[in-house]
Design a protein around this motif. Structure first.
Motif, PDB file in Angstrom:
ATOM      1  N   LYS A 229       0.838  -1.204   0.000  1.00 40.72           N
ATOM      2  CA  LYS A 229       0.000   0.000   0.000  1.00 40.72           C
ATOM      3  C   LYS A 229       0.871   1.252   0.000  1.00 40.72           C
ATOM      4  O   LYS A 229       1.752   1.404   0.851  1.00 40.72           O
ATOM      5  CB  LYS A 229      -0.914   0.009   1.230  1.00 40.72           C
ATOM      6  CG  LYS A 229      -1.855   1.208   1.273  1.00 40.72           C
ATOM      7  CD  LYS A 229      -2.744   1.181   2.496  1.00 40.72           C
ATOM      8  CE  LYS A 229      -2.013   1.632   3.739  1.00 40.72           C
ATOM      9  NZ  LYS A 229      -1.658   3.086   3.686  1.00 40.72           N
ATOM     10  N   CYS A 233      -2.154   6.357   0.610  1.00 42.56           N
ATOM     11  CA  CYS A 233      -3.468   5.777   0.320  1.00 42.56           C
ATOM     12  C   CYS A 233      -4.156   5.253   1.576  1.00 42.56           C
ATOM     13  O   CYS A 233      -3.512   4.846   2.543  1.00 42.56           O
ATOM     14  CB  CYS A 233      -3.326   4.646  -0.690  1.00 42.56           C
ATOM     15  SG  CYS A 233      -2.779   5.188  -2.320  1.00 42.56           S
ATOM     16  N   THR A 234      -5.487   5.197   1.494  1.00 40.67           N
ATOM     17  CA  THR A 234      -6.322   4.630   2.548  1.00 40.67           C
ATOM     18  C   THR A 234      -7.069   3.431   1.981  1.00 40.67           C
ATOM     19  O   THR A 234      -7.679   3.515   0.916  1.00 40.67           O
ATOM     20  CB  THR A 234      -7.336   5.663   3.060  1.00 40.67           C
ATOM     21  OG1 THR A 234      -6.629   6.795   3.586  1.00 40.67           O
ATOM     22  CG2 THR A 234      -8.227   5.071   4.136  1.00 40.67           C
ATOM     23  N   SER A 235      -7.029   2.318   2.696  1.00 40.16           N
ATOM     24  CA  SER A 235      -7.611   1.074   2.201  1.00 40.16           C
ATOM     25  C   SER A 235      -9.133   1.089   2.262  1.00 40.16           C
ATOM     26  O   SER A 235      -9.730   1.647   3.204  1.00 40.16           O
ATOM     27  CB  SER A 235      -7.083  -0.102   3.013  1.00 40.16           C
ATOM     28  OG  SER A 235      -7.729  -1.305   2.629  1.00 40.16           O
ATOM     29  N   THR A 237     -10.746  -1.339   3.088  1.00 38.16           N
ATOM     30  CA  THR A 237     -11.135  -2.124   4.265  1.00 38.16           C
ATOM     31  C   THR A 237     -11.483  -1.225   5.439  1.00 38.16           C
ATOM     32  O   THR A 237     -12.244  -1.622   6.328  1.00 38.16           O
ATOM     33  CB  THR A 237     -10.011  -3.093   4.665  1.00 38.16           C
ATOM     34  OG1 THR A 237      -8.819  -2.341   4.955  1.00 38.16           O
ATOM     35  CG2 THR A 237      -9.719  -4.093   3.554  1.00 38.16           C
ATOM     36  N   GLU A 238     -10.961  -0.001   5.457  1.00 35.05           N
ATOM     37  CA  GLU A 238     -11.292   0.932   6.548  1.00 35.05           C
ATOM     38  C   GLU A 238     -12.718   1.459   6.410  1.00 35.05           C
ATOM     39  O   GLU A 238     -13.236   2.090   7.335  1.00 35.05           O
ATOM     40  CB  GLU A 238     -10.285   2.078   6.576  1.00 35.05           C
ATOM     41  CG  GLU A 238      -8.879   1.621   6.903  1.00 35.05           C
ATOM     42  CD  GLU A 238      -7.949   2.762   7.252  1.00 35.05           C
ATOM     43  OE1 GLU A 238      -8.458   3.846   7.653  1.00 35.05           O
ATOM     44  OE2 GLU A 238      -6.724   2.577   7.134  1.00 35.05           O
ATOM     45  N   TRP A 269      -6.944   2.830  -1.777  1.00 34.77           N
ATOM     46  CA  TRP A 269      -6.155   1.608  -1.940  1.00 34.77           C
ATOM     47  C   TRP A 269      -7.096   0.407  -1.972  1.00 34.77           C
ATOM     48  O   TRP A 269      -7.945   0.243  -1.087  1.00 34.77           O
ATOM     49  CB  TRP A 269      -5.167   1.465  -0.783  1.00 34.77           C
ATOM     50  CG  TRP A 269      -4.460   0.132  -0.678  1.00 34.77           C
ATOM     51  CD1 TRP A 269      -4.600  -0.782   0.322  1.00 34.77           C
ATOM     52  CD2 TRP A 269      -3.479  -0.400  -1.572  1.00 34.77           C
ATOM     53  NE1 TRP A 269      -3.774  -1.861   0.103  1.00 34.77           N
ATOM     54  CE2 TRP A 269      -3.070  -1.663  -1.058  1.00 34.77           C
ATOM     55  CE3 TRP A 269      -2.911   0.052  -2.755  1.00 34.77           C
ATOM     56  CZ2 TRP A 269      -2.120  -2.452  -1.691  1.00 34.77           C
ATOM     57  CZ3 TRP A 269      -1.957  -0.736  -3.392  1.00 34.77           C
ATOM     58  CH2 TRP A 269      -1.570  -1.972  -2.866  1.00 34.77           C
ATOM     59  N   PRO A 271      -6.663  -3.425  -1.754  1.00 31.04           N
ATOM     60  CA  PRO A 271      -5.655  -4.463  -1.493  1.00 31.04           C
ATOM     61  C   PRO A 271      -5.890  -5.703  -2.353  1.00 31.04           C
ATOM     62  O   PRO A 271      -6.895  -5.836  -3.065  1.00 31.04           O
ATOM     63  CB  PRO A 271      -5.868  -4.783  -0.006  1.00 31.04           C
ATOM     64  CG  PRO A 271      -6.714  -3.689   0.537  1.00 31.04           C
ATOM     65  CD  PRO A 271      -7.541  -3.201  -0.607  1.00 31.04           C
ATOM     66  N   SER A 310      -5.699  -7.510  -7.245  1.00 33.60           N
ATOM     67  CA  SER A 310      -6.832  -6.687  -6.796  1.00 33.60           C
ATOM     68  C   SER A 310      -7.902  -6.740  -7.879  1.00 33.60           C
ATOM     69  O   SER A 310      -7.776  -6.074  -8.906  1.00 33.60           O
ATOM     70  CB  SER A 310      -6.378  -5.244  -6.557  1.00 33.60           C
ATOM     71  OG  SER A 310      -5.386  -5.196  -5.558  1.00 33.60           O
TER      72      SER A 310
END
Length: 642
Positions: A229, A233-235, A237-238, A269, A271, A310
């Protein structure tokens, strides 16, 4: 492009950059099914001359391709007839190199020796449809150096369209009569890497219960591990997305993209994992303009861990998805309005047909206005109606008019669509597709359409777009690359092979485009086994065809191009309502026009072309033919016959 109505015949006749293979394509063999020996000899060590020539053009792809008929096999060799007849359940015509291998009995196999290390495998194949339609699943066994590796999962869900019409929306998923679009692809990551020199074998084994398997080609690729990652970036999943659980992650994906668009995060992001998406990602329209929301995203960056890792997928066909998406545009992928970057991921749609047949749809992977500063790289799109449709009509939402300018696609991998691969329309300019690969598209793999549905037809003309260094294989309908109107557009250094029915490259004024002007450049391309017959087999198309259907096509330059083993003519000037004045053809080699001429001007063609350093050989109907009634003149080069 959307070729919606048959054209009446217009005069004349009717009716490694890219390692294409570790072994040469088999020569064209005339006839239906030819029985193979129980095991053929190993492939020759050196590639055929046309493969050597082809290696200079095309995309810088990360995989190596193997034609299975060039290896050893126990099964039946399928080869195309002399005219490569399409649309009548012709497996060989729809095969790369116009040959493939049919495995039917237990123990039948197709084998080859790898020349590169690999931890992945893509197999282009065909298995039967289910009796009532809808496809079926089956396995095929993979062996390496005689040891069982795994069962490959194959499906016919996205293949098998039926009907005798060439109308793009007149086909059906319901079995009956002739069929086309017979092949699909299966891809798998292997549990380990296998070195160069591994002897792979695809074998019909115990439990592999399809009635038959037609195997065409294999791609081997050493896939890198998932990327890390990026710090910025922010996933997803958050925002609640969970990989590989089969549940819809659209809400989380949309929330992350909206946060980026609003400036709350800097980058989205995605993953490694399988992420289910059942609604297209866009921007909600508080004004509710139109029956469907057609406002795209902007000021967003979306990054994945790699196209093998991905992967966004949908299980619902677009017409059944409901919600805010336009059914034609689908329930997967992204709607883009401006300043968006997307990279290193896959988008797998659920389409099974182009349209018609109960209003079923295929959807679009990436669509929208695209605007400025949009860059798309290393994105794999499969099972869409259209891979990428660039542009919206000005009348759509006039205040959001924002045609693509400076848009760039690189490293695209587009497979098994029901219509176009990438289409630049609605004033798209200064944009490009480079180093990308296309296989089995159901219309033009790459097209510029300078449409009239723009804000100002006097100025919003598609111009200065480039398709360069791409590999185009096996369009099952329409052209490899096409330009419809505009100026300054170019097609350069592409490798095109095995078009089913239309040219490898076409310039045309059907679809009522804004006029051609200035120069349109076709340079440095290599075309193999292109052209064909369509519209009830009443029209024959050359490898390169110039078709002034409704208006003139001036400024045509064709140079530094190799044309090999064309189904019909090498270069064809077609009859129409316009003319082709001042075409220039130089440093072109045309070898073996199987059912036509090296260069043909049809009976109703008008215009002129000059030839410089043009070499033609092996054409059935002679080097240069100007048909009776033609008002087309050809000077220089081989003497024209009438």
């Amino acid at each position: 492009m959307t070729h919606t109505t048959p054209r009446s015949p217009h005069g004349g006749r009717h009716r490694a950059r890219c390692l294409l293979a570790a072994a040469p394509v088999a020569a064209l063999l005339v006839g239906g099914l030819l029985p193979a020996a129980s095991a053929t000899a190993a492939p020759p060590a050196a590639p055929a001359p046309d493969r050597v020539a082809a290696a200079a053009q095309g995309a810088q792809v990360p995989y190596t391709e193997y034609e299975l008929e060039d290896g050893d096999y126990q099964g039946t060799l399928l080869t195309a007839d002399a005219k490569r007849t399409f649309g009548h359940t012709n497996f060989a015509t729809e095969s790369s190199g116009r040959s493939s291998v049919r495995l039917e009995k237990s123990g039948d196999y197709a084998g080859f020796t790898s020349t590169v290390p690999t931890n992945s495998l893509v197999l282009r194949n065909s298995i039967p449809d289910a009796p009532g339609g809808g496809g079926q699943e089956a396995t095929l066994s993979l062996y390496a150096d005689g040891q069982f590796v795994r069962k490959l999962d194959l499906s016919s869900r996205h293949s098998w369209l039926y009907g005798n019409t060439d109308d793009p929306e007149g086909l059906t998923n319901t079995p009956g009569g002739d069929a086309r679009r017979l092949f699909d692809e299966s891809h798998t990551l292997l549990d380990k890497s296998y070195p160069a020199g591994t002897k792979f074998q695809l074998k019909k084994d115990d439990g592999d219960d399809a009635a038959y398997y037609v195997v065409d080609l294999v791609d081997l690729e050493q896939v890198a591990p998932p990327a890390e990652k990026p710090a910025a970036c922010t996933s997803i999943t958050e925002y609640g997305a969970v990989p590989d659980d089969g549940k819809d992650d659209t809400e989380a994906l949309q929330a992350a993209v909206t946060a980026d668009q609003n400036g709350d995060i800097d980058c989205v992001w995605i993953p490694a994992g399988q992420w289910r998406q059942e609604q297209k990602i866009l921007t909600k329209d508080p004004e509710h303009r139109g029956e469907y929301n057609q406002v795209g995203i902007r000021d967003v960056r979306i990054v994945g861990a790699g196209m093998w890792h991905s992967q966004l997928y949908t299980l619902t066909q677009p017409q059944d998805a409901g919600g805010i998406n336009h059914p034609h545009e689908g329930n997967f992928g992204f709607d883009i309005d401006d300043n968006t970057q997307i990279s290193d991921l896959a988008i797998f749609g659920s389409g099974r047909i182009r349209g018609g047949d109960g209003n079923a749809e295929g959807g679009v992977g990436l669509n929208g206005r695209f605007g400025k500063n949009t860059k798309i790289s290393n994105v794999w799109i499969e099972h869409a109606n259209v891979g990428v449709w660039v542009g919206r009509d000005y009348s759509n939402i006039p205040e959001l008019w924002n045609p693509a300018d400076g848009l760039a696609f690189t490293g695209m991998r587009i497979r098994d669509t029901y219509a176009d691969g990438i289409n630049f329309t609605n004033g798209t300019s200064n944009s490009s597709v480079t180093d990308s690969s296309f296989r089995t598209t159901g219309d033009d793999s790459l097209a510029v359409w300078a449409s009239r549905y723009v804000k100002d037809p006097a100025t919003d003309i598609g111009h200065d777009n480039t398709f360069a260094d791409n590999t185009v294989q096996l369009p099952w309908r329409a052209n490899g690359l096409a330009i419809y109107g505009g100026y300054g557009n170019s097609i350069e250094n592409n490798l095109v092979s095995d078009t089913m029915n239309y040219p490898g490259i076409m310039l045309a004024t059907d679809h009522d485009p804004l006029p051609f002007s200035g120069e349109t450049l076709i340079s440095g391309n290599s075309l193999h086994r292109t052209g064909g017959a369509f519209w009830g087999e009443a029209q024959e198309f050359g490898a390169i065809t110039v078709f002034p259907a409704s208006q003139d096509i001036p400024g045509v330059v064709i140079k530094d191009t190799d044309i090999h083993d064309s189904t019909y003519d090498g270069i064809q000037f077609k009859s129409g309502g316009g003319a082709v004045p001042g075409a220039k053809i130089s440093d072109v080699t045309i070898e073996k026009s199987n059912n036509g001429s090296g260069i043909l001007a049809m009976g109703g063609a008008r215009g002129d072309a000059s030839l410089t350093d043009v070499t033609i050989s092996g054409s059935r109907d002679g080097d240069v033919l100007v048909e009776p009634g033609s008002q087309f003149t050809i000077t220089g080069g081989p003497q024209a016959t009438r």
